[in-house]
Each structure stands twice: as structure tokens, then as C-alpha cells.
Write a protein that holds these residues in place. Sequence first.
Motif, PDB file in Angstrom:
ATOM      1  N   ALA A  55      25.472 -52.884  41.596  1.00 52.31           N
ATOM      2  CA  ALA A  55      25.569 -52.998  43.055  1.00 52.31           C
ATOM      3  C   ALA A  55      24.344 -52.404  43.736  1.00 52.31           C
ATOM      4  O   ALA A  55      23.843 -52.952  44.725  1.00 52.31           O
ATOM      5  N   ILE A  56      23.837 -51.295  43.214  1.00 52.86           N
ATOM      6  CA  ILE A  56      22.653 -50.662  43.805  1.00 52.86           C
ATOM      7  C   ILE A  56      21.422 -51.540  43.610  1.00 52.86           C
ATOM      8  O   ILE A  56      20.612 -51.729  44.527  1.00 52.86           O
ATOM      9  N   LEU A  57      21.287 -52.090  42.412  1.00 49.83           N
ATOM     10  CA  LEU A  57      20.096 -52.900  42.110  1.00 49.83           C
ATOM     11  C   LEU A  57      20.120 -54.243  42.831  1.00 49.83           C
ATOM     12  O   LEU A  57      19.083 -54.756  43.247  1.00 49.83           O
ATOM     13  N   SER A  58      21.328 -54.825  42.994  1.00 50.38           N
ATOM     14  CA  SER A  58      21.425 -56.134  43.641  1.00 50.38           C
ATOM     15  C   SER A  58      21.639 -56.038  45.143  1.00 50.38           C
ATOM     16  O   SER A  58      21.358 -56.997  45.874  1.00 50.38           O
ATOM     17  N   GLY A  59      22.161 -54.916  45.601  1.00 44.79           N
ATOM     18  CA  GLY A  59      22.408 -54.735  47.027  1.00 44.79           C
ATOM     19  C   GLY A  59      23.705 -55.316  47.519  1.00 44.79           C
ATOM     20  O   GLY A  59      23.964 -55.338  48.723  1.00 44.79           O
ATOM     21  N   SER A  60      24.581 -55.782  46.614  1.00 47.85           N
ATOM     22  CA  SER A  60      25.863 -56.353  47.028  1.00 47.85           C
ATOM     23  C   SER A  60      26.954 -55.924  46.069  1.00 47.85           C
ATOM     24  O   SER A  60      26.704 -55.665  44.891  1.00 47.85           O
ATOM     25  N   PHE A  61      28.190 -55.867  46.592  1.00 45.31           N
ATOM     26  CA  PHE A  61      29.324 -55.452  45.759  1.00 45.31           C
ATOM     27  C   PHE A  61      30.600 -56.038  46.343  1.00 45.31           C
ATOM     28  O   PHE A  61      30.896 -55.845  47.523  1.00 45.31           O
ATOM     29  N   VAL A  62      31.356 -56.785  45.521  1.00 51.03           N
ATOM     30  CA  VAL A  62      32.611 -57.399  45.941  1.00 51.03           C
ATOM     31  C   VAL A  62      33.724 -56.854  45.063  1.00 51.03           C
ATOM     32  O   VAL A  62      33.684 -56.989  43.835  1.00 51.03           O
ATOM     33  N   TRP A  63      34.726 -56.214  45.686  1.00 50.82           N
ATOM     34  CA  TRP A  63      35.773 -55.543  44.912  1.00 50.82           C
ATOM     35  C   TRP A  63      36.536 -56.520  44.022  1.00 50.82           C
ATOM     36  O   TRP A  63      36.800 -56.237  42.857  1.00 50.82           O
ATOM     37  N   GLN A  64      36.934 -57.675  44.566  1.00 51.89           N
ATOM     38  CA  GLN A  64      37.721 -58.617  43.777  1.00 51.89           C
ATOM     39  C   GLN A  64      36.935 -59.116  42.561  1.00 51.89           C
ATOM     40  O   GLN A  64      37.466 -59.227  41.458  1.00 51.89           O
ATOM     41  N   GLN A  65      35.666 -59.396  42.798  1.00 56.86           N
ATOM     42  CA  GLN A  65      34.833 -59.862  41.695  1.00 56.86           C
ATOM     43  C   GLN A  65      34.650 -58.764  40.654  1.00 56.86           C
ATOM     44  O   GLN A  65      34.659 -59.022  39.454  1.00 56.86           O
ATOM     45  N   ALA A  66      34.490 -57.522  41.117  1.00 55.76           N
ATOM     46  CA  ALA A  66      34.307 -56.401  40.192  1.00 55.76           C
ATOM     47  C   ALA A  66      35.555 -56.182  39.340  1.00 55.76           C
ATOM     48  O   ALA A  66      35.457 -55.909  38.135  1.00 55.76           O
ATOM     49  N   ALA A  67      36.755 -56.289  39.958  1.00 55.95           N
ATOM     50  CA  ALA A  67      37.995 -56.085  39.195  1.00 55.95           C
ATOM     51  C   ALA A  67      38.159 -57.146  38.125  1.00 55.95           C
ATOM     52  O   ALA A  67      38.526 -56.853  36.971  1.00 55.95           O
ATOM     53  N   GLY A  68      37.886 -58.410  38.486  1.00 54.58           N
ATOM     54  CA  GLY A  68      37.980 -59.467  37.488  1.00 54.58           C
ATOM     55  C   GLY A  68      36.964 -59.314  36.377  1.00 54.58           C
ATOM     56  O   GLY A  68      37.269 -59.516  35.188  1.00 54.58           O
ATOM     57  N   SER A  69      35.743 -58.932  36.747  1.00 52.64           N
ATOM     58  CA  SER A  69      34.699 -58.724  35.736  1.00 52.64           C
ATOM     59  C   SER A  69      35.031 -57.554  34.832  1.00 52.64           C
ATOM     60  O   SER A  69      34.761 -57.604  33.626  1.00 52.64           O
ATOM     61  N   PHE A  70      35.634 -56.504  35.404  1.00 54.69           N
ATOM     62  CA  PHE A  70      36.020 -55.345  34.598  1.00 54.69           C
ATOM     63  C   PHE A  70      37.002 -55.750  33.506  1.00 54.69           C
ATOM     64  O   PHE A  70      36.843 -55.398  32.334  1.00 54.69           O
ATOM     65  N   LEU A  71      38.027 -56.510  33.877  1.00 54.61           N
ATOM     66  CA  LEU A  71      39.019 -56.953  32.897  1.00 54.61           C
ATOM     67  C   LEU A  71      38.379 -57.852  31.845  1.00 54.61           C
ATOM     68  O   LEU A  71      38.662 -57.732  30.647  1.00 54.61           O
TER      69      LEU A  71
END
Length: 552
Positions: free
Chosen positions: A168-184
Motif C-alpha cells: 500500500a505504501i509503495l503503490s499509494g492505494s489500499f482497498v480493504w475488501q481486496q486485501a482480505a480476499g488476497s490474504f485468504l
Amino acid sequence: MHHTLLLCLGLLLAICLLFTLSQRLRVPYPILLVLAGLAISFIPGLPLLEVEPDLIFLIFLPPLLYEAAWFTSWKDFWKWRRIISFLAFGLVFLTSGIVAYVSWAVIPGFTLALGFLLGGIVSPPDALAATSVMRDMSLPRRITAILEGESLVNDASSLIVFRFALAAILSGSFVWQQAAGSFLLVTLLGIAVGLAVGVVFYTIHRWLPTTPSTHTVLTLVTPYVMYVTAETWHVSGVMAVVSGGLFMSYHSSRIFSPINRRQGISTWTTVGFVLNGAVFMLIGLELPVITGALGGYSKLEAVGYGLLISAVVIITRLVVGMLGSPFSHWISRFIEVSDANPGWRGPLVVGYAGMRGVVSLAAALSIPLVGNNGQPFPERNLILFITFVVILVTLVGQGLTLPLLIRWIGVEDRDNLRPEHEQRNTARHHLTTVALTRLRALYQPHQRNHNGLLDTLQKKLEKDLYLITHQMQPVDHPHIERQVTEYQRIYTELLHAQREELRRLRGQEEYNDELIRHLEAHLDLEEEKLTLFVEAQHQPTPQTLHEQQHNT
């Protein structure tokens, strides 16, 4: 190159000497190594030690995780799976979130993404530090099992938080729903990769002829293959190593021969000791590098922020740990739990044993020096300094006071398990009895009388059964105590005489050195069995332990 080699050799020598000193001082060696590295870093004229961030995870993390997975008890892990899962995932995510919002609110220039990055770094406790502190204390097995199991999995959850915050820091964007799915997704695929690589190495060990040397090398290569394969496919390398390590450990009795298994365990014990010792030393040695580049923050400000974050992680874990007992009582109405009323002493120890160490330092050092835009990574050195303070406060502060807390509250063993030496003696009694029974069933008395080797085997098993029976009797009986003392003295003298004879035979040409070493190893095993026998006789009985805790 020569300078680097001398530095590595000096580091190894220092680790060995400091470990020996820690045994004399009865201080957990991670604490002494950190303090020694810190003291060495202030010696004038010594070159600053800078570690390449990209190599930290690749060199240190795979073997350390694999070793932890290998020696983890799957039975204990499954028994306490719910509390381990809660601590490893729920507590890590909670700690990361609290650290993120506190640092965002207090530290000037800190964004929420940087806060989550810091939270992912400092959230996982280090099991090695906790178990080394509690090694000489009579603690219930459930506490060490929970701490070891938690540390095995929380590295994965904290590093996933770290990786998403970093992205998120390197790209400058962060989406919670996308992060949760990617985590799983990365977690499940990481487990799948670890199991797949584990099956490949299982096949190699099971079906291909391997010598002890090639077997040991293969076990050293395995975690790196699991980690690199998973990271190449952009899934969790940590979960790959953990799942693959548990798989290989579970099947070790089937695929490894006795000599391969013994040599592999010896090698991994040494490798784990060296890597852990090196990382704890690096914690102290890196301080001048970190403090020299704090940028716009004074050392006093940086120390204040470090102490604040240390207080946050300590208090969060303590509060969650103490809430575990009423939560277990409440949830037991709906699902089956291992202990519906764990009391307050055990949860307090688990909550206080949250010392940070190897993984936190490795994660902090792996932060890139520059971002995608070519600019220096924001607040990198402040994050490193805060991580160092958290490790120092939790490892040294909590590490030195944890034994005092345990002695003060008197932790009780709610599982009512027999002491380990009693379990060992009972199991050995069963095994020896089974062997004798099978020998008598397979061979009739007249067959054993005509075969001197079988007769010797029966006498050996009977002798072993006699010794084990002695170990199972109370040691406070004067007659048994005299027998044990006399047995130890005479057997030690016999082994000493045999070693002297081996030294004499070594000088004769008809006996080669390989044969001498083989016989020497046999004497070493006999002496080790003698040591275990004597130690078992002098283990405190449950009544003695109860009296000691009552007196404390």
C-alpha cells in the motif's frame, strides 16, 4: 571478502562464548546476546554492520520456521488449535490495528499505512525467547505448547499484514475488501505449495537411496525450496514453510532411517542455534546504523515513541490474555473447548510472555531503502529504531521479570499430567515388555538356549527392564538411593576404562580411526543413557513439586 569472513567467524565465536556465559549466569541467552551486541556496537573503531534488507528473509526465515515446525508437537498443536489460532491471527491483527492508529495519531508524519507496517513488524512474539526464559521452570505443558504453536503461525499472519501495508505504501492505494480476499488466497495457496513441495521431498527421502550426508543436505535445502517456490508464485512463503515442515515432521518416522534422523536432528539443532544467535546479535549491532539516520527526530523523541509502542503491545497482549479465561467459559456453552475454566494464572503467563525477537527484526530490516519513485522509504529508520526499542524492552524487561512473575503467582498444572520423566519411564517399560513378550513367543526356551546370541538378547532386555523398574520407584528410598549412586560410580569407572583403552588402541596400526570413532560413539550413547538414568532418579516427584510451589 576476507574482512567479511573474519567478521562472520568472530560473530560465531562471540555467540558460543556468550551462550556459555549465559549458562553460568543462568540468564536466557537471547537476552545476553542482544545486550552484548549492543555493547559491542559502542566500541570505538569497529566498522558499522549493515545488512542487505533483501537477504534477511531469504537467509534466516526459511530455516528458522522449518526448525520450529519440525519440533512442534502436532498433538499439542491440534489440542490447543483454537487458542493458538486466536492468538496467531486475532491478536496479531488486533495488535497491528491498535499500533497503527496509535502511531498515526501520535507520531508526526506517520500515515495509517506506515502504522500498519509498524504493527505488522512488532505484533508477533518470539517463542524461542519465551521458551529459553522458561526452560528451567516447572511449567504446565499447555503454556509452552500454546506459545510455540502461536509463534509458528503468527509469523505468517504478521508478515502478511507487513506485506500488504508495504504494498500500500509503495503503490499509494489500499482497498480493504481486496486485501482480505488476497490474504485468504495467498495463505491457502502458500499452504498448498508447501504441501506439494513436501510431497516431492517425501518421495525423494522415501524411494531414493540416500546416505546420512545427502539426507541432511536435503533437509537443509527443503525449507529454501518451499519458500522460494511460494514467493516466486507470489503466495505466502511463510505458510509454505510452516505447512511443509509440519508435513515432513509428521512423516519423519516413516521416511527417515534411525541414523539419518539422528544426524539430521543434530545438524538442525546446531543450525537453529547459530541462526537465532546471529539474529539476536544483529539486533544489538544494528543500533548505531539505525540511530545514525533518524533524520528529523531526536534520539529522545525516538526513544519516547519506542517506549509508547512497547507499552501498547504489552498492554494489548496482557488484556487479551486475561480476557481469555472468561471468554473460554462463555464459548464452552456453544462449542467443545479443551478447558472451559483455565483460571487466571496460565492466561497471565501467556499474556506476559510476549517477547519480540527474530521475526520482528528480520521484517524491519527487510524494508526497502527506496520506494518505487526512487525516493528514500518514508520513516524507515524511525520504524527500525522503534522496532529495536520494542525488542529490547520486551526481550530484556519482560524476559528478566517473567521468571519472577511465575514464581510469585505459582502456576498450577491444570492438566494433571504425569511428569515427563515418569511418562518416559512408563513408555520404555511398555516397549521393553513388548520386546520380551515377542521374543518369548517367537523362540522357545530350548531355541534360546542353543543360540547364545538370543540368550544374550533376552538377558539384555531383562536388564533394561530391571533398570527401568528402578527408575519408576521413589528415589527417596535409602536403599534405592544407595544403589543408584553405586551404579553410577561403577559404570562411570567402566566407561572411563574403556575410553582409556580406546586411546591406547588408536596408536596401533591394526585399528583404523573410523573404527575407533564408531566405538567411541557407542560409548557416548552409553554415557548418555547413564546420564538420563541418573537424572530421572533425581527428578522431583509431584508431591515435591507441590510442596515447592506451596512454599514459594
